[in-house]
Write an enzyme that holds these catalytic residues in place. Structure first.
Site, PDB file in Angstrom:
ATOM      1  N   ASP A  31       0.841  -1.200   0.000  1.00 32.71           N
ATOM      2  CA  ASP A  31       0.000   0.000   0.000  1.00 32.71           C
ATOM      3  C   ASP A  31       0.875   1.248   0.000  1.00 32.71           C
ATOM      4  OD1 ASP A  31      -1.995  -1.762   0.168  1.00 32.71           O
ATOM      5  OD2 ASP A  31      -2.748  -1.138   2.144  1.00 32.71           O
ATOM      6  N   LYS A  32       1.960   1.149   0.756  1.00 33.42           N
ATOM      7  CA  LYS A  32       2.859   2.310   0.885  1.00 33.42           C
ATOM      8  C   LYS A  32       3.454   2.649  -0.484  1.00 33.42           C
ATOM      9  CE  LYS A  32       6.130   4.966   3.005  1.00 33.42           C
ATOM     10  NZ  LYS A  32       6.670   5.506   1.783  1.00 33.42           N
ATOM     11  N   PHE A  34       2.241   1.975  -3.334  1.00 34.47           N
ATOM     12  CA  PHE A  34       1.165   2.506  -4.178  1.00 34.47           C
ATOM     13  C   PHE A  34       0.952   3.992  -3.868  1.00 34.47           C
ATOM     14  CE2 PHE A  34      -3.202   3.619  -5.068  1.00 34.47           C
ATOM     15  CZ  PHE A  34      -3.438   3.029  -6.305  1.00 34.47           C
ATOM     16  N   SER A  80     -36.466  -1.914 -16.524  1.00 32.06           N
ATOM     17  CA  SER A  80     -36.312  -2.822 -15.384  1.00 32.06           C
ATOM     18  C   SER A  80     -36.674  -4.239 -15.832  1.00 32.06           C
ATOM     19  CB  SER A  80     -37.182  -2.359 -14.229  1.00 32.06           C
ATOM     20  OG  SER A  80     -38.505  -2.363 -14.666  1.00 32.06           O
ATOM     21  N   LEU A  81     -36.625  -5.160 -14.899  1.00 29.88           N
ATOM     22  CA  LEU A  81     -36.897  -6.560 -15.245  1.00 29.88           C
ATOM     23  C   LEU A  81     -38.235  -6.984 -14.675  1.00 29.88           C
ATOM     24  CD1 LEU A  81     -33.397  -7.971 -14.287  1.00 29.88           C
ATOM     25  CD2 LEU A  81     -34.320  -7.858 -16.595  1.00 29.88           C
ATOM     26  N   GLU A 110     -27.400 -15.070 -13.407  1.00 27.53           N
ATOM     27  CA  GLU A 110     -26.592 -14.076 -12.678  1.00 27.53           C
ATOM     28  C   GLU A 110     -27.217 -13.787 -11.330  1.00 27.53           C
ATOM     29  OE1 GLU A 110     -26.410 -10.585 -15.146  1.00 27.53           O
ATOM     30  OE2 GLU A 110     -25.885 -11.782 -16.900  1.00 27.53           O
ATOM     31  N   LYS A 112     -28.697 -11.135  -8.712  1.00 27.88           N
ATOM     32  CA  LYS A 112     -29.316  -9.818  -8.814  1.00 27.88           C
ATOM     33  C   LYS A 112     -28.787  -8.974  -7.662  1.00 27.88           C
ATOM     34  CE  LYS A 112     -33.746  -7.583  -9.595  1.00 27.88           C
ATOM     35  NZ  LYS A 112     -33.597  -6.463  -8.691  1.00 27.88           N
ATOM     36  N   ASP A 114     -28.224  -5.891  -5.256  1.00 25.87           N
ATOM     37  CA  ASP A 114     -29.186  -4.931  -4.718  1.00 25.87           C
ATOM     38  C   ASP A 114     -28.485  -3.621  -4.363  1.00 25.87           C
ATOM     39  OD1 ASP A 114     -31.511  -3.886  -3.822  1.00 25.87           O
ATOM     40  OD2 ASP A 114     -31.566  -5.010  -1.943  1.00 25.87           O
ATOM     41  N   ARG A 133     -29.645   5.764 -13.250  1.00 22.92           N
ATOM     42  CA  ARG A 133     -30.827   5.327 -13.967  1.00 22.92           C
ATOM     43  C   ARG A 133     -31.841   6.464 -14.118  1.00 22.92           C
ATOM     44  NH1 ARG A 133     -34.793   1.037 -14.568  1.00 22.92           N
ATOM     45  NH2 ARG A 133     -36.679   1.965 -13.786  1.00 22.92           N
ATOM     46  N   GLU A 170     -24.249  -2.440 -11.304  1.00 22.46           N
ATOM     47  CA  GLU A 170     -24.809  -2.015 -10.031  1.00 22.46           C
ATOM     48  C   GLU A 170     -23.692  -1.477  -9.148  1.00 22.46           C
ATOM     49  OE1 GLU A 170     -27.903  -2.635 -10.418  1.00 22.46           O
ATOM     50  OE2 GLU A 170     -28.850  -2.542  -8.448  1.00 22.46           O
ATOM     51  N   TYR A 223     -24.171  -5.854 -18.068  1.00 20.80           N
ATOM     52  CA  TYR A 223     -24.959  -5.669 -19.293  1.00 20.80           C
ATOM     53  C   TYR A 223     -24.191  -4.772 -20.255  1.00 20.80           C
ATOM     54  CZ  TYR A 223     -29.304  -4.618 -21.970  1.00 20.80           C
ATOM     55  OH  TYR A 223     -30.257  -4.488 -22.926  1.00 20.80           O
ATOM     56  N   LYS A 285     -31.091 -14.552 -18.163  1.00 18.65           N
ATOM     57  CA  LYS A 285     -31.096 -13.860 -19.448  1.00 18.65           C
ATOM     58  C   LYS A 285     -30.868 -14.868 -20.574  1.00 18.65           C
ATOM     59  CE  LYS A 285     -28.966  -9.805 -17.341  1.00 18.65           C
ATOM     60  NZ  LYS A 285     -27.719  -9.083 -17.067  1.00 18.65           N
ATOM     61  N   LYS A 309     -36.996 -13.228  -7.472  1.00 19.94           N
ATOM     62  CA  LYS A 309     -36.653 -12.595  -6.195  1.00 19.94           C
ATOM     63  C   LYS A 309     -36.649 -13.635  -5.068  1.00 19.94           C
ATOM     64  CE  LYS A 309     -37.026  -8.333  -5.716  1.00 19.94           C
ATOM     65  NZ  LYS A 309     -37.289  -7.034  -6.063  1.00 19.94           N
ATOM     66  N   CYS A 404     -51.521   9.927  26.535  1.00 21.82           N
ATOM     67  CA  CYS A 404     -50.078  10.025  26.269  1.00 21.82           C
ATOM     68  C   CYS A 404     -49.288   9.330  27.377  1.00 21.82           C
ATOM     69  CB  CYS A 404     -49.678  11.497  26.162  1.00 21.82           C
ATOM     70  SG  CYS A 404     -47.897  11.703  25.957  1.00 21.82           S
ATOM     71  N   CYS A 407     -47.204  12.330  29.269  1.00 22.91           N
ATOM     72  CA  CYS A 407     -47.790  13.444  30.026  1.00 22.91           C
ATOM     73  C   CYS A 407     -49.253  13.211  30.394  1.00 22.91           C
ATOM     74  CB  CYS A 407     -47.638  14.751  29.239  1.00 22.91           C
ATOM     75  SG  CYS A 407     -48.702  14.808  27.784  1.00 22.91           S
ATOM     76  N   CYS A 422     -50.416  13.298  20.598  1.00 23.60           N
ATOM     77  CA  CYS A 422     -50.596  13.941  21.893  1.00 23.60           C
ATOM     78  C   CYS A 422     -50.673  15.441  21.605  1.00 23.60           C
ATOM     79  CB  CYS A 422     -49.410  13.637  22.816  1.00 23.60           C
ATOM     80  SG  CYS A 422     -49.381  14.734  24.238  1.00 23.60           S
ATOM     81  N   CYS A 428     -45.412  18.563  26.895  1.00 30.28           N
ATOM     82  CA  CYS A 428     -45.134  17.121  26.856  1.00 30.28           C
ATOM     83  C   CYS A 428     -43.618  16.943  26.625  1.00 30.28           C
ATOM     84  CB  CYS A 428     -45.951  16.482  25.738  1.00 30.28           C
ATOM     85  SG  CYS A 428     -45.654  14.723  25.557  1.00 30.28           S
TER      86      CYS A 428
HETATM   87  S1  IVH Z   1     -29.985  -6.661 -16.300  1.00 28.98           S
HETATM   88  C1  IVH Z   1     -32.936  -4.644 -19.353  1.00 28.98           C
HETATM   89  N1  IVH Z   1     -28.666  -7.945 -14.467  1.00 28.98           N
HETATM   90  O1  IVH Z   1     -32.177  -4.965 -11.301  1.00 28.98           O
HETATM   91  C2  IVH Z   1     -32.515  -5.191 -18.048  1.00 28.98           C
HETATM   92  N2  IVH Z   1     -30.042  -6.125 -13.766  1.00 28.98           N
HETATM   93  O2  IVH Z   1     -35.235  -4.620 -12.232  1.00 28.98           O
HETATM   94  C3  IVH Z   1     -31.183  -4.753 -17.631  1.00 28.98           C
HETATM   95  N3  IVH Z   1     -29.926  -5.662 -11.353  1.00 28.98           N
HETATM   96  O3  IVH Z   1     -32.385  -1.907 -12.958  1.00 28.98           O
HETATM   97  C4  IVH Z   1     -30.828  -5.152 -16.274  1.00 28.98           C
HETATM   98  N4  IVH Z   1     -28.484  -7.239 -10.845  1.00 28.98           N
HETATM   99  O4  IVH Z   1     -30.456  -2.234 -11.328  1.00 28.98           O
HETATM  100  C5  IVH Z   1     -29.523  -6.947 -14.710  1.00 28.98           C
HETATM  101  N5  IVH Z   1     -27.389  -9.162 -12.955  1.00 28.98           N
HETATM  102  C6  IVH Z   1     -28.233  -8.172 -13.201  1.00 28.98           C
HETATM  103  C7  IVH Z   1     -28.723  -7.319 -12.178  1.00 28.98           C
HETATM  104  C8  IVH Z   1     -29.637  -6.319 -12.505  1.00 28.98           C
HETATM  105  C9  IVH Z   1     -29.215  -6.236 -10.379  1.00 28.98           C
HETATM  106  C10 IVH Z   1     -30.863  -4.525 -11.144  1.00 28.98           C
HETATM  107  C11 IVH Z   1     -30.691  -3.388 -12.096  1.00 28.98           C
HETATM  108  C12 IVH Z   1     -31.998  -3.237 -12.818  1.00 28.98           C
HETATM  109  C13 IVH Z   1     -32.941  -3.987 -11.930  1.00 28.98           C
HETATM  110  C14 IVH Z   1     -33.994  -4.646 -12.789  1.00 28.98           C
END
Ligand code: IVH
Length: 666
Positions: A31-32, A34, A80-81, A110, A112, A114, A133, A170, A223, A285, A309, A404, A407, A422, A428
């Site tokens: 680290d040093k 670097f 979104s998915l 894959e 997902k 969060d 987004r 993400e 993606y 996918k 999910k 309450c 009081c 209250c 109070c």
């Molecule tokens: S693919 C067209 N892959 O989940 C779809 N999304 O509801 C492109 N997310 O907005 C997204 N892990 O923020 C994809 N392995 C993954 C993901 C992922 C998390 C999130 C992403 C997206 C939301 C979809």
């Protein structure tokens, strides 16, 4: 070796070390060593500003220059998915795909992640833009902040990447960083982040990129979008992207049949608990880009992908007692006290019951075995009762209190609201203390050295009963109280004195008028200018102000109808607190820059950057952080970076010198 060559060499080495350390987990130097290389680079860049480069590894350190985020339209909307929660729905997705394609296909499985999604654009192997987004169509340009994230390459490795492409993924705050951050925030009595997702997105929206740099965010990419991707397979492209320097999840697998898909789901349902970052499901996918294209999109999501999910984790435990807490507004919140139980990595002892209606709908009895779940909030919630576990002896039903707990005043329920209040605002204790705590809090008067515990002690000792009393406290009053030495007492007195410089809009927020949050306080301060005018304003005047509705207006009028509030304001005025807008805050000099988006760059001779920012605003213009086709012009001082210059030329954005600018507005 010339300075330029040395700088280039250092940049290359540091990019490689970053990748080895953060993405591959295989550092090759200490680290040093670097830090020494980085120091050398920063020193050379500072001494030779003409060699500055927006992709330099030194950009990772962040900058404390504040900027607003520019809105950028996404080239491809960020969709979104579709979500599924059962094996049956995964089956349906697979069957649907099979029927539509009518040929063999693979599924890329894959995790997902969060966190908060991000879209990165690379041109000629360099990160040029990072956009959130937003609403899916356009998002915030957070490039400066994203550059501080060590796992995101600024310059790509290899040479088979497309000239121009987008990669999405993400941004995450690892659990360990999240826990540490909340611990620090708790110590500073700042509000806690509910979960790593909120912490990551809150961090990304920070105006100051050096704070972002300190928060140690991580990023997984999943993606790729672009014209000339190397393979037809999504999985194969991701493996390629890993070679270019991106962090691609090791968990990603290609499945050739449904059985393999379920093996993946079942494995990660439990194994995900051992990951350093939060995940909330699996993404499936269709692997071939050609097949993806065939399947296409619905209005909201692709037909070629789906999210599965995970079930929220639940725990079963005993409800021992219900306590009722009174907040600063008088709202009464029921809290369940439970037998301690392990849930998603933490021990849960308390859970929120929200309000009387929820208690009623759960048909809750003392001693019940209850299910607790962690939702988006920090405090878990009770989601159900195991009625079968009650046996013959059923204890008393949980009832909402009528008076309450602090009081004794009879509680009231405002029509249309779920909460009980209250009404004893003036005496109070938790309401009095709550208002003082709000007054001193960070976003309000931000008093150094004073927190809820100290406020509680001062209140118990009879030293304070409202915010104005704080300005009368002397070191002598405080010295000798529990845990209160000369130094701490002096710090509080100093903090109170300094708070007299806090602008009117924040004082207005600090007063704690119901429904007057930070944004409303800003609008009110700007429109009404001083507290006397606000006191006199009627509902009609107030609702005429942008974003002020009847509910807020009524609350303001109600606040000023109380003599004790008027008396408090008079005392704050006497203490020297800002109760009107300062001259320079309200000056609007002209509208010569109306409608103009202006980027400030370089070093100036006549005014500082901040001064130019105010000048732009006072003349009706808007200061934006980065150059786009929508930029009206660049106010350029000396040493404007070559990358910015090149971008300005490319987009045909005019460059205006300091002198020209001053002439323009004079
Ligand atoms: S693919 C067209 N892959 O989940 C779809 N999304 O509801 C492109 N997310 O907005 C997204 N892990 O923020 C994809 N392995 C993954 C993901 C992922 C998390 C999130 C992403 C997206 C939301 C979809």
């Amino acid at each position: 070796m010339t300075v330029q060559e040395r700088i280039e060499q250092l940049r290359k080495e540091l990019h490689n070390h970053n990748h080895n350390y953060y993405v591959l987990n295989q550092p090759e130097i200490s680290d040093k060593a670097f830090d020494d290389l980085m120091r050398e680079l920063i020193d050379l860049e500072e001494a030779n500003p003409e060699l500055k480069d927006d992709s330099s590894p030194s950009m990772r350190v962040g900058s404390d220059i504040s900027k607003e985020f520019e809105q950028i339209a996404h080239k491809y909307p960020m969709l979104s998915l579709g979500n599924t929660y059962s094996e049956g729905e995964v089956n349906d997705f697979y069957d649907r795909t099979k029927r539509s394609l009518n040929e063999p296909f693979d599924i890329c499985c894959e995790l997902k992640y969060d966190g908060t999604s991000i879209s990165l654009t690379y041109e000629h192997g360099r990160l040029v833009r990072a956009v959130t987004r937003g609403d899916g169509e356009k998002g915030d340009d957070v490039t400066a902040n994203v550059k501080t994230i060590r796992t995101i390459p600024l310059v790509l490795h290899g040479d088979n990447y497309p000239d121009s492409f987008e990669i999405r993924g993400e941004i995450l705050m690892p659990w360990s960083v999240f826990d540490e951050l909340n611990k620090e925030r708790e110590a500073r009595e700042e509000p806690l982040f509910a979960n790593p997702r909120n912490a990551a997105s809150g961090t990304l929206k920070q105006q100051n990129s050096s704070i972002v740099a300190s928060r140690k965010l991580d990023a997984y990419l999943y993606y790729l979008l672009g014209e000339n991707l190397p393979h037809d397979g999504h999985y194969e492209n991701l493996q390629e992207a890993a070679k270019w320097g991106f962090k691609i999840s090791d968990a990603t697998r290609k499945a050739t049949n449904l059985e393999e898909v379920f093996q993946f789901i079942n494995f990660w349902d439990t194994e995900r608990k051992n990951l350093p970052v939060a995940t909330d499901g699996i993404v499936l996918k269709v692997n071939s880009l050609r097949q993806q294209k065939n399947l296409g999109f619905t209005a909201k999501s692709p037909r070629w992908a789906i999210a599965y999910k995970f079930q929220a984790e639940q725990a079963l435990t005993r409800l021992n007692t219900v306590t009722f807490q009174v907040g600063r507004t008088g709202a009464v919140t029921p809290v369940a006290n439970l037998d301690p139980v392990q849930l998603s990595g933490t021990v849960v002892k308390r859970a929120s019951l929200h309000n009387a209606d929820i208690i009623e709908s759960l048909d809750l009895h003392m001693g019940d075995m209850v299910y607790v779940e962690k939702g988006g909030e920090i405090i878990p919630k009770i989601t159900g009762v195991d009625v079968a576990a009650r046996g013959f002896m059923v204890n008393d039903k949980v009832r909402f209190i009528t008076n309450c707990p602090e009081c004794g005043t009879k509680l009231i329920r405002v029509e249309g609201e779920a909460a009980f209040y209250c009404p004893n605002e003036s005496s109070c204790p938790p309401q009095i203390k709550g208002r003082i705590e709000h007054f001193i809090s960070r976003k309000a008067m931000n008093i150094d050295g004073l927190g809820p515990e100290t406020v509680d002690m001062f209140f118990q000792k009879g030293l304070i009963s409202n915010a104005a009393d704080l300005y009368q406290l002397t070191v002598d009053d405080m010295r000798g109280l529990e845990r209160m030495g000369q130094k701490s007492a002096e710090k509080i007195v100093k903090g109170m004195a300094e708070s007299k410089n806090i602008p009117f809009e924040r004082v207005l927020f600090a007063l704690g008028i119901r429904f007057v949050g930070e944004t409303v306080a800003k609008k009110l301060a700007k429109a009404i200018q001083n507290i006397d005018a606000l006191e006199k304003a009627d509902i009609e005047t107030l609702v005429a102000i942008d974003e002020i509705g009847v509910k807020i207006a009524e609350s303001i009028v109600h606040y000023f109808s109380d003599d004790s509030n008027i008396a408090l304001i008079e005392r704050l005025k006497d203490a020297g607190v800002q109760l009107c807008i300062k001259e320079e805050e309200s000056v609007v000099v002209g509208d010569k820059l109306a409608g103009k988006s202006i980027v400030i760059s370089g070093v100036f001779a006549h005014h500082s950057r901040d001064e130019y920012k105010s000048i732009i605003e006072q003349n009706g213009g808007k200061n934006v952080g980065s150059i786009s086709a929508k930029t009206s012009f660049i106010l350029a001082g000396d040493n404007m970076g070559p990358a910015k210059l090149e971008k300005a030329h490319k987009l045909g954005v005019a460059i205006v010198s300091e002198e020209e600018f001053l002439n323009l507005i004079s």
